[in-house]
Design a protein around this motif. Sequence first.
Motif, short mmCIF file in Angstrom:
data_model
loop_
_atom_site.label_atom_id
_atom_site.label_comp_id
_atom_site.label_asym_id
_atom_site.label_seq_id
_atom_site.Cartn_x
_atom_site.Cartn_y
_atom_site.Cartn_z
N GLY A 244 0.82 -1.22 0.00
CA GLY A 244 0.00 0.00 0.00
C GLY A 244 0.84 1.26 0.00
N GLU A 245 2.04 1.18 0.60
CA GLU A 245 2.96 2.32 0.59
C GLU A 245 3.62 2.49 -0.77
OE1 GLU A 245 5.70 1.33 3.66
OE2 GLU A 245 4.22 1.53 5.27
N ALA A 246 3.77 1.37 -1.50
CA ALA A 246 4.50 1.40 -2.77
C ALA A 246 3.61 1.66 -3.98
CB ALA A 246 5.26 0.09 -2.97
N VAL A 247 2.38 1.15 -3.94
CA VAL A 247 1.50 1.25 -5.12
C VAL A 247 0.09 1.65 -4.69
CG1 VAL A 247 2.79 -0.41 -6.51
CG2 VAL A 247 0.97 -1.23 -5.05
N PRO A 248 -0.67 2.29 -5.58
CA PRO A 248 -2.04 2.72 -5.22
C PRO A 248 -3.04 1.57 -5.31
CG PRO A 248 -1.51 3.40 -7.47
CD PRO A 248 -0.29 2.70 -6.95
N LEU A 249 -3.10 0.76 -4.26
CA LEU A 249 -4.01 -0.39 -4.26
C LEU A 249 -5.47 0.05 -4.25
CD1 LEU A 249 -2.27 -2.64 -1.55
CD2 LEU A 249 -2.07 -2.86 -4.04
N THR A 250 -6.31 -0.70 -4.97
CA THR A 250 -7.75 -0.42 -4.96
C THR A 250 -8.55 -1.56 -4.33
OG1 THR A 250 -8.08 -1.34 -7.17
CG2 THR A 250 -7.60 1.02 -7.03
N GLY A 251 -7.89 -2.69 -4.08
CA GLY A 251 -8.61 -3.81 -3.48
C GLY A 251 -7.70 -4.99 -3.22
N LEU A 252 -8.26 -6.03 -2.58
CA LEU A 252 -7.51 -7.21 -2.17
C LEU A 252 -8.21 -8.47 -2.62
CD1 LEU A 252 -7.07 -6.11 1.55
CD2 LEU A 252 -5.33 -5.87 -0.22
N ILE A 253 -7.40 -9.52 -2.85
CA ILE A 253 -7.93 -10.86 -3.05
C ILE A 253 -7.24 -11.75 -2.02
CG2 ILE A 253 -8.09 -12.86 -4.58
CD1 ILE A 253 -8.22 -10.99 -6.95
N LEU A 254 -8.02 -12.45 -1.20
CA LEU A 254 -7.45 -13.34 -0.19
C LEU A 254 -7.63 -14.79 -0.62
CD1 LEU A 254 -8.55 -11.18 2.70
CD2 LEU A 254 -6.44 -12.47 2.91
N THR A 255 -6.52 -15.50 -0.74
CA THR A 255 -6.56 -16.90 -1.18
C THR A 255 -6.33 -17.83 0.01
OG1 THR A 255 -4.18 -17.04 -1.63
CG2 THR A 255 -5.59 -16.21 -3.40
N LYS A 256 -6.65 -19.11 -0.19
CA LYS A 256 -6.34 -20.20 0.75
C LYS A 256 -7.00 -20.04 2.13
CE LYS A 256 -1.85 -20.51 -1.57
NZ LYS A 256 -0.39 -20.52 -1.42
N LEU A 257 -8.18 -19.42 2.16
CA LEU A 257 -8.90 -19.28 3.43
C LEU A 257 -9.33 -20.64 3.98
CD1 LEU A 257 -11.09 -16.10 2.93
CD2 LEU A 257 -9.62 -16.53 4.89
N ASP A 258 -9.47 -21.62 3.09
CA ASP A 258 -9.90 -22.95 3.52
C ASP A 258 -8.80 -23.72 4.22
OD1 ASP A 258 -8.74 -22.83 0.87
OD2 ASP A 258 -8.99 -25.00 0.80
N GLY A 259 -7.55 -23.32 4.03
CA GLY A 259 -6.43 -24.09 4.58
C GLY A 259 -5.85 -23.49 5.83
N THR A 260 -6.56 -22.60 6.47
CA THR A 260 -5.96 -21.87 7.59
C THR A 260 -6.92 -21.65 8.75
OG1 THR A 260 -4.79 -19.84 8.22
CG2 THR A 260 -6.54 -19.60 6.60
N ALA A 261 -6.34 -21.52 9.94
CA ALA A 261 -7.12 -21.11 11.12
C ALA A 261 -7.00 -19.61 11.31
CB ALA A 261 -6.61 -21.85 12.35
N LYS A 262 -6.37 -18.93 10.33
CA LYS A 262 -6.05 -17.50 10.48
C LYS A 262 -6.96 -16.59 9.67
CE LYS A 262 -1.23 -18.57 11.46
NZ LYS A 262 0.18 -18.35 11.14
N GLY A 263 -8.16 -17.07 9.36
CA GLY A 263 -9.10 -16.28 8.55
C GLY A 263 -9.52 -14.98 9.19
N GLY A 264 -9.31 -14.86 10.51
CA GLY A 264 -9.65 -13.62 11.20
C GLY A 264 -8.86 -12.43 10.68
N VAL A 265 -7.77 -12.71 9.96
CA VAL A 265 -6.95 -11.63 9.41
C VAL A 265 -7.76 -10.75 8.44
CG1 VAL A 265 -6.03 -12.89 7.39
CG2 VAL A 265 -4.64 -11.11 8.49
N VAL A 266 -8.79 -11.31 7.84
CA VAL A 266 -9.66 -10.54 6.93
C VAL A 266 -10.24 -9.32 7.67
CG1 VAL A 266 -11.75 -10.60 5.51
CG2 VAL A 266 -10.27 -12.59 5.59
N ILE A 267 -10.63 -9.54 8.92
CA ILE A 267 -11.24 -8.46 9.72
C ILE A 267 -10.21 -7.36 9.98
CG2 ILE A 267 -12.46 -7.90 11.87
CD1 ILE A 267 -12.99 -11.08 12.00
N GLY A 268 -8.99 -7.77 10.37
CA GLY A 268 -7.93 -6.81 10.64
C GLY A 268 -7.52 -6.02 9.42
N ILE A 269 -7.39 -6.71 8.29
CA ILE A 269 -7.01 -6.05 7.03
C ILE A 269 -8.05 -5.02 6.64
CG2 ILE A 269 -6.80 -6.46 4.53
CD1 ILE A 269 -5.26 -9.02 5.23
#
Length: 303
Positions: A244-269
């Motif tokens: 985000g500091e380097a390029v003008p991001l307009t959105g995100l794609i989150l992959t591999k949500l099925d393989g992790t217990a860390k899906g809560g990161v979506v809320i933080g992001i």
Amino acid sequence: MGFFEKLKAGLSKTKEGFAGTVDAVFSLGRKIDEELYEELEEALIQGDVGVETALLLVDRLRARVKEDHIKEAEQLKPVLQEEISKILTTGESGFPVKKGELNIILMVGVNGVGKTTTIGKLANYFISENNKVLLAAADTFRAAAIDQLMVWGERVGVDVIHHQEGSDPAAVVFDAVKAAIARKTDVLIIDTAGRLQNKANLMAELEKMGRIIQREAPDIQPEVLLVLDATTGQNALSQAKIFGEAVPLTGLILTKLDGTAKGGVVIGIKNELNLPVRMIGVGEGIDDLREFVPEDFARALFD
């Protein structure tokens, strides 16, 4: 299986860790006190929502306890779900394809997050929505990236504009934009180099691509989407901040949500970066990349 059922199944590891720990905090008959708030804060941080977002959610719960005169700890669970939904639904989400004009998407992300595979699945998604799609292999620094994109192009039935390894990425973008306009393409997806060792180089490269798009298609504002691997948890949030500091991001794609217990990161992001989550991946299948629906995500997390 419908996509919501897939989402629920895909988030099962996150749910076990996240909702399970939260449930323990809101145990039956427990009183609401400072100890409860501290335990909840810890549970949310363990659930990978991040420190900043955990503190925000606990503060919101404190306020709701006073406002709604909540007395029992178990009454806080639906309130927490509601507050998480509020964070996720703030601003836009999903993928707004403008019909009748060319939509250009620049894909960025570090090597290893599954960027090229995500591009293939994204192309398949747009085709399923009756869009004409074109791919551009502008990650010319890795021969494997060009070959991989060609394989995906063949698999989903779309053309890939490409040059040789080591050629100028901006030249690929020039040819791709020209071809997309000539062929009346709906969506042009451009793969870019996954390097972040030198932010200045990355920015210069993307700015050059942006200038070419601006010159050849002056009415089009391209999307710049960052692909993140959800299994990396808080590291995904760090990557998003650096990009985000380097390029003008307009959105995100989150992959591999099925393989992790860390899906809560979506809320933080979503809370810390205030960037729309455009798509999420909840499986290995070609159809397992879909638009992010915030309400569904929050419901699947607690359902």
